[in-house]
Design a protein around this motif. Sequence first.
Motif, PDB file in Angstrom:
ATOM      1  N   GLN A  53       1.075  -1.432  -0.188  1.00  0.00           N
ATOM      2  CA  GLN A  53       0.371  -0.209  -0.152  1.00  0.00           C
ATOM      3  C   GLN A  53       0.732   1.371  -0.070  1.00  0.00           C
ATOM      4  OE1 GLN A  53      -2.237  -0.801   3.581  1.00  0.00           O
ATOM      5  NE2 GLN A  53      -3.841  -2.916   2.399  1.00  0.00           N
ATOM      6  N   LEU A  54       1.468   1.302   0.812  1.00  0.00           N
ATOM      7  CA  LEU A  54       2.904   2.569   0.883  1.00  0.00           C
ATOM      8  C   LEU A  54       3.880   2.442  -0.534  1.00  0.00           C
ATOM      9  CD1 LEU A  54       4.622   2.016   3.776  1.00  0.00           C
ATOM     10  CD2 LEU A  54       3.011   4.045   3.971  1.00  0.00           C
ATOM     11  N   PHE A  55       4.088   1.321  -1.563  1.00  0.00           N
ATOM     12  CA  PHE A  55       4.831   1.280  -2.486  1.00  0.00           C
ATOM     13  C   PHE A  55       3.855   2.112  -3.294  1.00  0.00           C
ATOM     14  CE2 PHE A  55       6.317  -0.962  -6.519  1.00  0.00           C
ATOM     15  CZ  PHE A  55       7.107  -0.319  -5.984  1.00  0.00           C
ATOM     16  N   VAL A  56       2.671   1.726  -3.063  1.00  0.00           N
ATOM     17  CA  VAL A  56       1.544   2.529  -4.554  1.00  0.00           C
ATOM     18  C   VAL A  56       1.163   4.237  -3.792  1.00  0.00           C
ATOM     19  CG1 VAL A  56      -0.705   2.713  -5.516  1.00  0.00           C
ATOM     20  CG2 VAL A  56       0.552   0.545  -5.321  1.00  0.00           C
ATOM     21  N   SER A  57       1.255   4.203  -2.115  1.00  0.00           N
ATOM     22  CA  SER A  57       0.473   5.301  -2.433  1.00  0.00           C
ATOM     23  C   SER A  57       1.866   6.476  -2.216  1.00  0.00           C
ATOM     24  CB  SER A  57       0.294   5.791  -0.776  1.00  0.00           C
ATOM     25  OG  SER A  57       0.930   5.297   0.119  1.00  0.00           O
ATOM     26  N   ARG A  58       3.304   6.176  -2.175  1.00  0.00           N
ATOM     27  CA  ARG A  58       4.385   6.910  -2.034  1.00  0.00           C
ATOM     28  C   ARG A  58       4.478   7.133  -2.989  1.00  0.00           C
ATOM     29  NH1 ARG A  58       5.532   8.973   3.096  1.00  0.00           N
ATOM     30  NH2 ARG A  58       3.786   8.306   4.652  1.00  0.00           N
ATOM     31  N   GLY A  59       3.808   6.969  -3.950  1.00  0.00           N
ATOM     32  CA  GLY A  59       4.748   6.679  -5.675  1.00  0.00           C
ATOM     33  C   GLY A  59       5.840   6.013  -5.873  1.00  0.00           C
ATOM     34  N   CYS A  60       6.101   5.029  -5.568  1.00  0.00           N
ATOM     35  CA  CYS A  60       7.112   4.505  -6.073  1.00  0.00           C
ATOM     36  C   CYS A  60       7.024   3.311  -6.951  1.00  0.00           C
ATOM     37  CB  CYS A  60       7.361   3.443  -4.931  1.00  0.00           C
ATOM     38  SG  CYS A  60       7.820   3.670  -2.981  1.00  0.00           S
ATOM     39  N   ALA A  61       5.925   3.233  -7.043  1.00  0.00           N
ATOM     40  CA  ALA A  61       4.866   1.990  -7.991  1.00  0.00           C
ATOM     41  C   ALA A  61       5.344   2.725  -9.201  1.00  0.00           C
ATOM     42  CB  ALA A  61       3.812   1.239  -7.620  1.00  0.00           C
ATOM     43  N   GLY A  62       5.429   4.451  -9.212  1.00  0.00           N
ATOM     44  CA  GLY A  62       5.053   5.332 -10.450  1.00  0.00           C
ATOM     45  C   GLY A  62       6.451   5.124 -11.612  1.00  0.00           C
ATOM     46  N   CYS A  63       7.520   5.028 -10.517  1.00  0.00           N
ATOM     47  CA  CYS A  63       8.527   5.075 -11.722  1.00  0.00           C
ATOM     48  C   CYS A  63       9.585   2.977 -11.360  1.00  0.00           C
ATOM     49  CB  CYS A  63       9.656   5.205 -10.763  1.00  0.00           C
ATOM     50  SG  CYS A  63       9.213   7.740 -10.488  1.00  0.00           S
ATOM     51  N   HIS A  64       8.615   2.730 -10.499  1.00  0.00           N
ATOM     52  CA  HIS A  64       8.987   0.833 -10.205  1.00  0.00           C
ATOM     53  C   HIS A  64       8.413  -0.223 -10.512  1.00  0.00           C
ATOM     54  CE1 HIS A  64      13.387   1.905  -7.933  1.00  0.00           C
ATOM     55  NE2 HIS A  64      11.728   2.557  -7.108  1.00  0.00           N
ATOM     56  N   GLU A  65       7.540   0.431 -11.814  1.00  0.00           N
ATOM     57  CA  GLU A  65       6.559  -0.742 -11.766  1.00  0.00           C
ATOM     58  C   GLU A  65       6.459  -0.795 -13.454  1.00  0.00           C
ATOM     59  OE1 GLU A  65       3.349  -1.142  -9.862  1.00  0.00           O
ATOM     60  OE2 GLU A  65       4.219  -2.247  -8.326  1.00  0.00           O
ATOM     61  N   GLY A  66       5.621  -1.028 -14.400  1.00  0.00           N
ATOM     62  CA  GLY A  66       6.123  -1.479 -15.560  1.00  0.00           C
ATOM     63  C   GLY A  66       5.731  -1.170 -16.559  1.00  0.00           C
ATOM     64  N   SER A  67       4.760   0.053 -16.866  1.00  0.00           N
ATOM     65  CA  SER A  67       4.607   1.282 -17.277  1.00  0.00           C
ATOM     66  C   SER A  67       4.976   2.725 -17.294  1.00  0.00           C
ATOM     67  CB  SER A  67       2.665   1.131 -17.716  1.00  0.00           C
ATOM     68  OG  SER A  67       2.083   1.917 -16.306  1.00  0.00           O
ATOM     69  N   SER A  68       5.753   2.926 -16.121  1.00  0.00           N
ATOM     70  CA  SER A  68       5.709   3.955 -16.053  1.00  0.00           C
ATOM     71  C   SER A  68       7.143   4.886 -17.252  1.00  0.00           C
ATOM     72  CB  SER A  68       6.817   4.154 -15.253  1.00  0.00           C
ATOM     73  OG  SER A  68       7.775   4.300 -15.002  1.00  0.00           O
ATOM     74  N   LYS A  69       7.065   5.792 -17.398  1.00  0.00           N
ATOM     75  CA  LYS A  69       7.563   6.607 -18.243  1.00  0.00           C
ATOM     76  C   LYS A  69       9.442   6.573 -17.759  1.00  0.00           C
ATOM     77  CE  LYS A  69       4.525   8.969 -21.565  1.00  0.00           C
ATOM     78  NZ  LYS A  69       3.645   9.320 -20.096  1.00  0.00           N
ATOM     79  N   VAL A  70       9.408   6.886 -16.698  1.00  0.00           N
ATOM     80  CA  VAL A  70      10.733   6.730 -15.593  1.00  0.00           C
ATOM     81  C   VAL A  70      11.277   5.446 -15.740  1.00  0.00           C
ATOM     82  CG1 VAL A  70      11.616   7.687 -13.698  1.00  0.00           C
ATOM     83  CG2 VAL A  70       9.403   8.450 -14.429  1.00  0.00           C
ATOM     84  N   ARG A  71      12.596   5.344 -16.272  1.00  0.00           N
ATOM     85  CA  ARG A  71      13.586   4.204 -16.071  1.00  0.00           C
ATOM     86  C   ARG A  71      13.683   3.947 -15.130  1.00  0.00           C
ATOM     87  NH1 ARG A  71      16.944   1.029 -18.485  1.00  0.00           N
ATOM     88  NH2 ARG A  71      18.049   2.022 -18.327  1.00  0.00           N
TER      89      ARG A  71
END
Length: 319
Positions: free
Chosen positions: A221-239
Motif C-alpha cells: 500500500q505504501l509502495f503505491v501511495s508514496r509513488g514508488c510504483a510510479g517509477c518501479h512498475e511496468g508502464s512507467s515512463k521513468v526508467r
Amino acid sequence: MGEIEIILPQASVEAGSTDGKLLGLIIISSLITLLVAGLVGIFAIRYRKGSKASRGRLPAWFDSDLELGWTLATGGLFVAIFAWAASQDFALAVPPQRATEVHAVGKQWMWKIEHPGGQREINELHLPVGETIDLVLNSQDVIHSFYIPAFRLKQDVVPGHTTRMRIRPTRTGTYRLFCAEYCGSEHSAMIGRVVVLSKEAYADWLSIQPEGDDLSTEGRQLFVSRGCAGCHEGSSKVRAPRLEGVFGGPVPLADGRTVTADDAYIRDSILQPKKDVVAGFAPIMPSFAGALDEGELVALTAYIRSLGRRDATATGGTP
Ligand code: CUA
C-alpha cells in the motif's frame, strides 16, 4: 512480576550458560583475590618491623622462572576466559536458519511490536516457547536497548541501522522488558513485559488479535501511495529498476561494484538513493529520508523482500 526478583528465572537457551560464565568469573576472581590478600597478610607479618626473617638476596629462579610463570599463567587464564565468554556472542551472531521474524521499533518512550501476521502490540511481546525468534530492531529516534533480563539478552537499537536479536525462550511465563539505554526524560518508563506462551496458547493469542495487514501488504500500500510504483512498475515512463526477484541477489552498481540486495541495501536505497546507484540507471530518485517512519521503512522492505521470494518460487530458482 511485581516484587523485586533476587534470583532471576532462566528462561532462554542463553540464560544457563551466561549464569555459568558469571559464576565461573566470580569463583576465579575470588580465588585470585584470596591468594593475593593472603600473601599480603603473610608477608606483612613475616617482614614486620623488628622480625628476624632473612632479608638477603632471593634465589635466581625466584626472579625469573616464578615471575615469568605467574605472568604467563594468569595471562593465559584471562585469554581463555575471554574465548569462553566470546564464544556465545559469536554463536549468536550467526543468523538463524529457520526463525519467526518479529519486528520491534523503539521510540521515545515505547516499544512497538509487529508479528509476521500483522498483529501489533505495544510494550508487550508474546512469544511461543521452544521456537527461535529473529527479533528485528529499529529505532525511530535515539539509541534504545532491548533488554530481557530473564533471557540474559540485550541488544542496542540504533537509529538508521537494523540490529537483530535471536531469542529462544525455554520457559513459559511473564518476564520483564526494559530499555537499557538512557534515551531521554521518560527512559525509566520505557518498560514492558515478555509473555512466553505454549505453542497452542500462542496460536490462540495470535488468532484473537485484531486483524491487521501483514507487513508486506502494508508495504505494498505504501509502495503505491508514496509513488514508488510510479517509477518501479511496468508502464512507467521513468526508467527505474524493476524490483521483482531483486531481494537477496547480487546488484551491479554504476561504479562497478556489486552488492547484495539485503535489508540494509533496500533501506539505504530508499533513504540515500544516490549512494549505490544500479548500473545502467540515472541517479534521479529522490531521498525518502524524513518522509517515512521506521515502521513504514520496515513494511516497504518487507514488501520488496516478498517480491524477491515470489519470483524465486515462480522460477524454482534460489533467491
Ligand atoms: Cu529507550 Cu531508554
